[in-house]
Structure formats: structure tokens, C-alpha cells
Design an enzyme around this catalytic site. Structure first.
Site, short mmCIF file in Angstrom:
data_model
loop_
_atom_site.label_atom_id
_atom_site.label_comp_id
_atom_site.label_asym_id
_atom_site.label_seq_id
_atom_site.Cartn_x
_atom_site.Cartn_y
_atom_site.Cartn_z
N THR A 128 -1.72 -10.26 0.49
CA THR A 128 -1.79 -10.11 -0.96
C THR A 128 -1.64 -11.46 -1.66
O THR A 128 -2.34 -11.76 -2.62
CB THR A 128 -0.70 -9.13 -1.45
OG1 THR A 128 -1.02 -7.82 -0.99
CG2 THR A 128 -0.59 -9.13 -2.96
N CYS A 171 -3.20 -4.94 -2.95
CA CYS A 171 -2.26 -4.33 -1.99
C CYS A 171 -2.62 -4.71 -0.56
O CYS A 171 -3.80 -4.75 -0.19
CB CYS A 171 -2.32 -2.79 -2.08
SG CYS A 171 -2.20 -2.10 -3.73
N CYS A 172 -1.60 -4.98 0.23
CA CYS A 172 -1.73 -4.98 1.68
C CYS A 172 -0.53 -4.19 2.20
O CYS A 172 0.08 -3.42 1.45
CB CYS A 172 -1.80 -6.39 2.25
SG CYS A 172 -0.32 -7.39 1.98
N LYS A 173 -0.17 -4.36 3.45
CA LYS A 173 0.93 -3.55 3.99
C LYS A 173 2.22 -3.76 3.23
O LYS A 173 2.93 -2.81 2.90
CB LYS A 173 1.12 -3.88 5.48
CG LYS A 173 2.23 -3.07 6.13
CD LYS A 173 2.19 -3.19 7.65
CE LYS A 173 2.53 -4.58 8.11
NZ LYS A 173 2.64 -4.67 9.60
N ALA A 214 0.84 -1.20 0.00
CA ALA A 214 0.00 0.00 0.00
C ALA A 214 0.88 1.25 0.00
O ALA A 214 1.77 1.38 0.85
CB ALA A 214 -0.91 0.00 1.23
#
Length: 911
Positions: free
Chosen positions: A836, A828-830, A357
Site C-alpha cells: 500500500t 488496500c493490501c494485506k 483488506a
């Protein structure tokens, strides 16, 4: 499953033929010929007649694949299959693929080692798998590719090379058409599997075709390929090649952007210095602002210098997301591609861009992210009018636009004026006409740029800030929101309060700007009139009665004689008039920007930095997605028409929670993706072998020029070839799925996610309406219908309104709509590593089930294959040097069912 690499010096040495040594003692190897950019070697595996330690035991087996390079003496672990449970004749769904750049030759030896998963015991944190050696075998690559049937049947033996424990079938694979005939009986009972893999005879595109290989290779690097074969609902086999590649754009785009930021900020600082003499209060303000701006400029320059030193990997690992020198670089940016070849269906490619992200991790999230910080800053800035003049964000944006137009148009007008004089000196009528046309067009744009009340009001404000100008109270403009009157309807929007008489100055002439501004147009009219006269056929002299008003204003008595001599003074007058306008307009707009900066030091500059960081990460991913989509759709006329007529839909799937720091990340991400609306793309023909995109523009208005080789460029519609700017429509939908989202739903606040999803649903609807208005119904892929899309949008709307906990249906619907509208998908993730990976693999298997008839009983097994041995576990390894998704059992209990990884693939790992 992690098994240590084995050293096999003696075994490896025997694989190096003594005949393959040249006169200098260097080994010479035979390459494997394949089509450009296709994987160099792919094969599938199956075992038969495996021998268990006890007769009644059912085996749970997998194969480890290792490589011995001919010039080396080390056995290197390369990959593994999935675990097949409960059979002595396992047929593995996971194949083996070597990418085109992998150094594999006919002389290369491959070792296959079969392991039995003897015990699965559940620990408190993770599942521990205990492996036991069954047998191994080796083969030479050349023997496989040159075999008549392109298949080898190898005997498995124990480690001492004595006892036979079964056989392995190795089948060479080429993605392409299947032979006719049934594939044999397929069952979910692995013990009864009897399918043979049928060879293929053609080779379609992989990551790219040979025609677009050079330009795409400039963008994609270090591909990883995985091969699978899954059964279909009608007992056929489909083949899937999963691919993942880094992109050079991870560093190229941020460096280009920072370079543009530096130039823009240096120009702004100079414009502040060029404001001229100011009263002490304003001058001290200017000095303070310039000092802060110089500090920020120095930081950008240092960052660019550090990035210039970077070598090696073309992606930023998740472990580096908090590093200051890399904060402009997107996290773990990759192209994830699935290439499907199935019976009776056309080959298909499915692409997803995976990236962390976009967020300012080094800056931190103690006070939230951009969405909250910008709102808070704007509210506070409204209340600081006692020190400076408040201009709305719209007005400060307008000031930047005016300055940008000045800097762009002034040199163009000057250049066209010189060309006009050059045409006059050559006495060329056609050239004179063309030069005048260009000069007129650019000058009209220039004049139009100043038709704004903001310039008039800012000039008055600047006048009162000069030395000796005394005002009764600080210069605070009327706030249109408070007064209920828009600035454009006010005669003096800044409402500067000053004394009736200003010491040492004459009264401010509010009409002076109008006269100066109008002089540019009058001067242009004089030039036009003179050119018209010069071009008249028999008019060496003009009769007195034929003079028109515009010519009279110019005081031109005749149009005979030398063209250059008669045009020169008029052109100089035009330049002088334009120069006076530029000086005043630049100073007035710079004064507006001075107020913006002064009202919020140092927060304003820090917010600009944060926004630049987040935007840089978002833009790098967008440019990658656009280029890949363009390359894969060059022969899709419907898409190309949609691209220049409507624009490109870009859909972001967010998996961030709305709890603690991730809420701040989501706020950053929402602003960064929204800012992409201001980006335009342009496709140009490459003039060299450097195919990297070119970025121009300024903050809030960038143009990305994508370069294509001549042959590819010719495939484009005329509108795109002529340089039409292509619009982007980014939308973001977020659904938190982890244990922190559970806390947010039960004890915290989920309105951020709800608001983002609702806002972006409206944007998606706008795009759909524009699409249906401008595009013909038959432009969509053959399996799409307008009613289908309309129903999906309504379903998405209902799911967003429902506000159900962890409603991943929102993600699936948004992704499906995006694909049906020819959009670009992002997940998206962190860190784009764990959540993801679960989402991407689930999406791939869902597509195989819904679009390619994956056997329903094999859905979970296919999902486990991709998660255990596919590209995403390799992504984890690239990031944290460990083949473990960073989940624990407690965390996974909070995950939706299909987002949980298979046993043995998760545990304690860095994120």
C-alpha cells in the site's frame, strides 16, 4: 535509516533558561502562534561547503533532526532528510514539520546532525548503509521564528565543537503564495543546485480549516506531517505537505455495529420463541437453533465488552490482525493526504484512505473466503430439504425486511393513533387533520409491507407445522429455479404436501389471511370517514340520506357529540386489527428465518459472523472516507448536487495476490465491499459537541447519520438538509503485484481477479451512465471533459480484457476515473503497510507529475523521498516498531518497477 536516539543530559539542561521558571518551580514556555490545526512549525534545510575527509571525495549526505524539549533532558530523534548524493552543497527536498499538537516552544532547541553515507554494500537480503558523522549544530526555535528573514545560517562543527565542516541554512516555511520572480536554476546534478527557498505569506487549510475543526477532530487523531519541496518543469518550486492521520472510527463504527447486531439477534431469538406451539420435529429444530443463536449472541456480547476496555491507540496494527478480540476492527486504517501548493496553480488536496483488506483473519482462509463459502453454502442448503423448507436468499432477505418494517411501523402507527385521539380530545381541527394524515401514511405503508406472496405461503407452512398436523412428506417448496416459475406467480409457493384431512384441525382457510390483512385498511377507512364527519361545518347530526358506504360499514349513526368518544372505539379497532396482522406476520416470517438457520447449522451462523466481521472493517473505512470527503467539499456545489442526485462513487484499489491465503482475503474483501451498496448516508445537524456518526438499521440495511455543526450544515443543499438518503456505489479493482501473484499467473488461477475486475467495471459503467444522465456537463472540475472520462473507461475496459500479467495500468486508470468523478479513493493490501505504501507514494508522485508539472528528472528522487522519509515509513514504524518495509530482494524482483522501495528501506520485518 535508523540511528539510535542520543542522551544529552548536560546539553539539554543548558537549553532550559533559568528565567523561564515560575514561583512554584515549574517551567513556563512561550508558545508558537499558528492558525488552528496548522502544523506548528515547518522549515527546510540546505547545506553549503561541506568538508569531506579526502578532497576528491563526493559526499552522499543526509541530516538527522533531533529535539531537546525544555522540560526534559533527553535528545530525541525526530526525523531525517533524504540522502543527497554527489555534492558538497546538498539542497534537501525533504523538509521538517511539527504537527499542531506537538509540544514545541520558542525555548525548544533543535539539533541538526549531518551524516555521510560512506559505503553502500549489497547484502544477500537487504542493502546495508554505513553512516559517518560529519558535523552538527543547534538552534533555538524562537531565534528562527523571530529572525528578520525567518532564516538562519548555522555553522557545522565536529563533535568536539572545534573544526568547522560547512554551514546549514534553515528556512521557515509557510504553505501559501510564492513571491514573484524566477526560482533560480534547477538541475538534476545535485552538485550544481543553486536554488533558494522563497518564503510564503499565507496559510491555507491543512487537515482541516478552523471552521470544521471540532467535528473533524472527533474523527481524526494523531496526525503525522511531512514537508517536501520539488522542482517543476519550468524551474519553479512546488511545496508538498504529506499528512497521515488515524481515525477514531476504527473502533467507534465496529462497536456501534456489534451493538446493533446484539439487539437484532436478541429480537430474532425472541421471535423464534414466540412462534407458538410446534410439532415435535419443528420444536426440536427451534430449540437447536435458539441454543446455537444464544451461543453466538454471547460471543458478540463478549467481543463488545472487550472492545469497551480498549484504550490508547485508535488504530489496529498489522501485527494484531489475527487477534480474536479485535477481529471486527479494520487493520491499519488511516487518512493519507497530499496538500500541493505550486506556482500559478490553485492549491490542491488529494486524499486516499489506506486500510488492510477487510478480511476475517482470525477465522482463517483454509476453505477460502466469503465469495466461495457463500456460494458453496447456498448450493448445499438447497439439498437439505428433507429436514426443513428451502427458501431462496431473496425470500429470506424479504422475510427480514418484513420483520424490520413491522418493528419500525407498528409503534409509529400506535403513536400517531394516540396523537389523533389527543387532537380529538382538544377539539382541534387542524391538529386532527395533521394527525390523520400521518396515521394514514404510516398505515398505508404498513399494509403495503404485507403485499407479498411469501407471507401467504409461510402462513400455510407454519399451519402445517403445528401439533396434530400430519403431512405425507416433508414440507419442501418448489424451487423456482428448478421448476422455471417465479415464486410470485405461484398460488402456493411452499407446496406443502399434507393429508386431505388434518386430525384435530379444521381445514386451513387460505383466505383468512386476506380478510385479516384487509381489516386494517377497512378500519383505517372508518377512522378517516369519522374524522371527515367530525370536521364538517354544521354537522352535529348527519342526515340519514347522506351516509356513504364506508361510513355505513363502520355503523356510525351520527357524528355529533364528543370527538374523542366517537373516535376512540374506531382507533381501538384499528389497533386490534393491526395487532392481529402483526402476530401472524411475525410468526410466519420468523418461521422462514427458522428454516434458513436450521438448514445450515452451524455453518449459517459462522458465515453470518464472518460476514459481520468483514463488513465491520469495510464500513469503518467507508464512514471515514465519506466524512472526510464531505468536509473537504462543503463549498463545492457541483459535488453536493452530485451527492444527493446520483450518489458517491467509492473506488477500492486491491493489491492482493490470487494465491494461497490472499485469495481467501480477496474473496472476503469482494463480498464486504459489495455489501456496502446496502449502506445509506444521511447528514444531520449536530445537537451537541459529540460529532461521531450514528448508525441505525439492521444487517443488509444500515443508515449512517453524519453530524455537522450548524454553520457547516447550513452550507448543504436543501435536499440533503431535509434528510435525503445518500447512496454509495462501491467498486473494487484488484491487481496482485508480489511474488505470490507470479506463482498464481504461472502455475495457479487468476480467474478470481479477472471476474472481480470485470464485474466491477460494469458497476463503474453504470455509475458513469447515471452520472451523465442526471448531472449537467459543467459539474465536473474545470480540467475534466465527458470525452476524457469516456476514453478512460474504454481504456480500462481494454486493459481488463487484455488479461496481462500484473497490469497495474488497471489501478492507475481506475484511480484517475475515481478522482475525475469526485469519488473517494481506497488503497488496500494485506496490512496497508508495505505494498500500500508503494502504491500511495507512486500515486502521489504521478499526480505531481501529471497535474502539477513535477520536473520529469526529479520523479524518481521525489518518489524515493516520500518512501524513505515520508508518512508511509512512519506508518511502518507505528505497526511493527521498525523502519523497514517487509520486502526482501527476491520478492522485489517480482514487483513492477515503480513499486520497489529505495535501497536501505526494506528488509526482514513483521507484517
Amino acid at each position: 535509516m535508523e540511528i539510535k536516539e542520543e542522551r544529552a543530559s548536560d546539553e539539554a539542561r543548558q537549553f532550559l533558561p533559568s528565567s523561564q521558571v515560575d514561583s512554584l518551580g515549574e517551567p513556563q514556555f512561550t508558545s508558537i502562534q499558528r492558525i488552528a490545526n496548522e502544523p506548528k512549525l515547518e522549515f527546510s534545510l540546505a547545506c553549503k561547503g561541506l568538508v569531506a575527509a579526502t578532497r576528491d571525495r563526493k559526499l552522499n549526505t543526509f541530516i538527522q533532526v533531533s529535539v531537546v524539549h525544555p522540560a526534559e533532558h533527553i535528545l530525541t530523534r525526530y526525523s531525517s532528510t533524504e540522502i543527497v548524493e554527489g555534492t558538497r552543497d546538498p539542497l534537501f527536498l525533504t523538509g521538517v514539520t511539527f504537527p499542531p499538537e506537538y509540544p514545541i516552544y520558542e525555548e525548544t532547541k533543535i539539533k541538526l546532525t549531518v551524516y555521510d553515507v560512506k559505503d553502500k554494500s549489497q547484502g544477500t537480503v537487504s542493502i546495508l548503509l554505513h553512516f559517518f558523522f560529519l558535523g552538527c549544530t543547534t538552534f533555538r526555535v524562537g531565534d528562527l521564528v523571530k529572525s528578520k528573514e525567518q532564516q538562519l545560517t548555522l555553522t557545522l562543527r565536529t563533535s568536539d565543537g572545534g573544526k568547522t565542516v560547512g554551514t546549514i541554512e534553515v528556512n521557515l516555511v509557510k504553505m501559501g503564495e510564492f513571491e514573484d520572480g524566477e526560482m533560480g536554476h534547477i538541475t538534476t546534478d545535485a552538485q550544481d543546485q543553486k536554488c533558494a527557498l522563497v518564503r510564503e505569506c499565507t496559510t491555507p487549510e491543512g487537515l482541516s480549516g478552523k471552521d470544521n475543526l471540532p467535528s473533524l477532530n472527533a474523527v481524526l487523531k494523531n496526525p503525522i506531517c511531512k514537508l517536501y519541496r520539488f522542482p517543476t518543469s519550468d524551474n519553479k518550486w512546488m511545496r508538498i505537505r504529506e499528512q497521515m492521520a488515524e481515525t477514531t472510527l476504527s473502533f467507534h463504527v465496529p462497536k456501534e455495529l456489534i451493538n446493533l447486531h446484539i439487539k437484532e439477534d436478541m429480537r430474532r431469538n425472541q421471535e423464534l420463541k414466540d412462534l407458538g406451539e410446534l410439532a415435535p420435529h419443528w420444536d426440536n429444530m427451534r430449540k437447536s437453533v435458539i441454543a446455537h443463536c444464544d451461543q453466538m449472541l454471547s460471543m458478540y456480547q463478549d467481543t463488545l465488552a472487550e472492545l469497551g476496555k480498549h484504550t490508547g491507540s485508535s488504530f489496529k496494527s498489522s501485527c494484531s490482525k489475527g487477534e480474536k478480540t479485535l477481529e471486527f476492527i479494520p487493520i491499519n486504517l488511516h487518512l493519507q493526504r497530499m496538500h500541493v501548493h505550486s506556482p500559478r496553480l490553485k492549491d490542491a488536496l488529494y486524499d486516499v484512505i489506506t486500510v488492510g483488506a477487510p478480511a476475517a483473519h482470525f477465522q482463517g482462509f483454509k476453505n477460502g473466503g466469503l465469495r466461495k463459502l457463500l456460494s458453496k453454502f447456498e448450493a448445499e442448503r438447497r439439498n437439505t430439504g428433507y429436514q426443513c423448507i428451502y427458501y431462496s436468499p431473496e425470500n429470506t432477505a424479504k422475510a427480514k425486511e418484513v420483520l424490520s418494517n413491522i418493528n419500525h411501523l407498528q409503534p409509529l402507527i400506535s403513536s400517531h393513533a394516540d396523537l389523533l385521539l389527543n387532537s380529538a380530545s382538544q377539539h382541534s381541527p387542524d391538529s386532527l387533520k395533521n394527525s390523520l394524515k400521518m396515521l394514514s401514511e404510516k398505515t398505508e405503508l404498513f399494509v403495503h409491507a404485507f403485499k407479498d406472496q411469501l407471507v401467504r405461503s409461510a402462513l400455510l407452512a407454519l399451519y402445517t407445522a403445528r401439533p396434530g398436523c400430519v403431512i405425507k412428506k416433508p414440507a419442501v417448496p418448489r424451487n423456482s429455479a428448478e421448476e422455471g416459475d417465479d415464486l410470485k406467480h405461484q398460488d402456493h409457493p411452499s407446496q406443502i404436501k399434507r393429508q386431505d384431512s388434518i386430525p384435530h384441525h379444521s381445514e386451513y382457510d387460505e383466505e383468512e389471511w386476506d380478510r385479516v390483512w384487509a381489516n386494517v385498511g377497512k378500519s383505517l377507512n372508518c377512522v378517516i370517514a369519522m374524522v371527515d364527519r367530525l370536521l364538517e361545518k354544521d354537522s352535529s347530526k348527519i342526515k340519514e340520506g347522506e351516509n356513504d358506504p364506508s361510513a355505513a360499514d363502520c355503523k356510525v349513526l351520527h357524528a355529533g357529540g364528543d370527538w374523542y368518544e366517537q373516535l376512540y372505539p374506531l382507533v381501538i379497532t384499528l389497533k386490534d386489527c393491526m395487532g392481529e396482522v402483526v402476530t401472524r406476520a411475525k410468526q410466519s416470517m420468523a418461521f422462514v428465518l427458522l428454516q434458513e438457520l436450521a438448514c445450515g447449522l452451524p455453518q449459517c451462523l459462522m458465515l453470518t459472523l464472518r460476514r459481520d466481521i468483514v463488513f465491520s472493517q469495510a464500513l469503518a473505512g467507508l464512514v471515514c472516507g465519506f466524512i472526510i470527503k464531505l468536509h473537504t467539499s462543503l463549498h463545492d456545489q457541483g459535488f453536493l448536487q452530485q451527492l444527493h442526485t446520483v450518489g458517491l462513487l467509492v473506488q477500492y484499489e486491491g493489491l492482493l495476490s490470487t494465491y494461497s491465503e490472499e485469495a481467501g482475503m480477496l474473496e472476503d474483501m469482494a463480498v464486504g465491499i459489495s455489501d456496502l451498496q446496502k449502506v445509506m448516508f444521511k447528514v444531520i445537524e449536530a445537537k451537541s459537541e459529540d460529532f461521531l456518526p450514528i448508525i441505525t438499521g439492521r444487517r443488509e440495511h444500515y443508515v449512517i447519520e453524519v453530524q455537522l455543526p450548524a454553520k457547516m450544515f447550513e452550507l448543504l443543499p436543501q435536499e440533503i438538509k431535509e434528510g435525503k438518503l445518500l447512496r454509495m456505489y462501491p467498486v473494487l479493482f484488484n491487481v496482485g503485484i508480489n511474488e505470490q501473484q507470479t506463482l498464481a499467473e504461472r502455475f495457479g488461477d487468476t480467474t478470481l481477479q479477472e471476474n472481480i475486475n470485470q464485474e466491477n467495471l460494469e458497476l463503474l459503467k453504470e455509475y458513469y451512465n447515471l452520472f451523465t444522465e442526471k448531472m449537467p456537463p459543467d459539474c465536473l472540475p474545470h480540467f475534466q471533459e465527458q470525452n476524457d472520462l469516456k476514453g478512460l473507461l474504454e481504456n480500462l475496459h481494454q486493459n481488463i480484457q487484455a488479461k496481462r500479467r500484473k497490469n497495474v495500468e488497471i489501478m492507475w486508470l481506475a484511480a484517475t476515473i475515481c478522482r475525475k468523478l469526485n469519488g473517494v479513493r481506497f488503497t488496500c493490501c494485506k496490512s496497508a503497510k508495505d505494498r500500500t505504501s508503494m502504491s500511495v507514494t507512486l500515486e502521489q508522485c504521478s499526480i505531481l507529475r501529471d497535474e502539477h508539472q513535477l520536473h520529469k528528472d526529479f520523479f524518481i528522487r521525489a518518489l524515493d523521498c516520500m518512501r524513505r522519509e515520508g508518512c508511509r515509513i512512519e506508518n511502518v514504524l507505528k505497526n511493527v516498531k521498525c523502519r523497514k518495509y517487509a520486502f526482501n530482494m527476491i520478492q522485489l524482483m517480482a514487483f513492477p518497477k515503480y513499486y520497489r522501495p529505495p535501497e536501505g528501506t526494506y528488509g526482514k520485518a513483521d507484517t
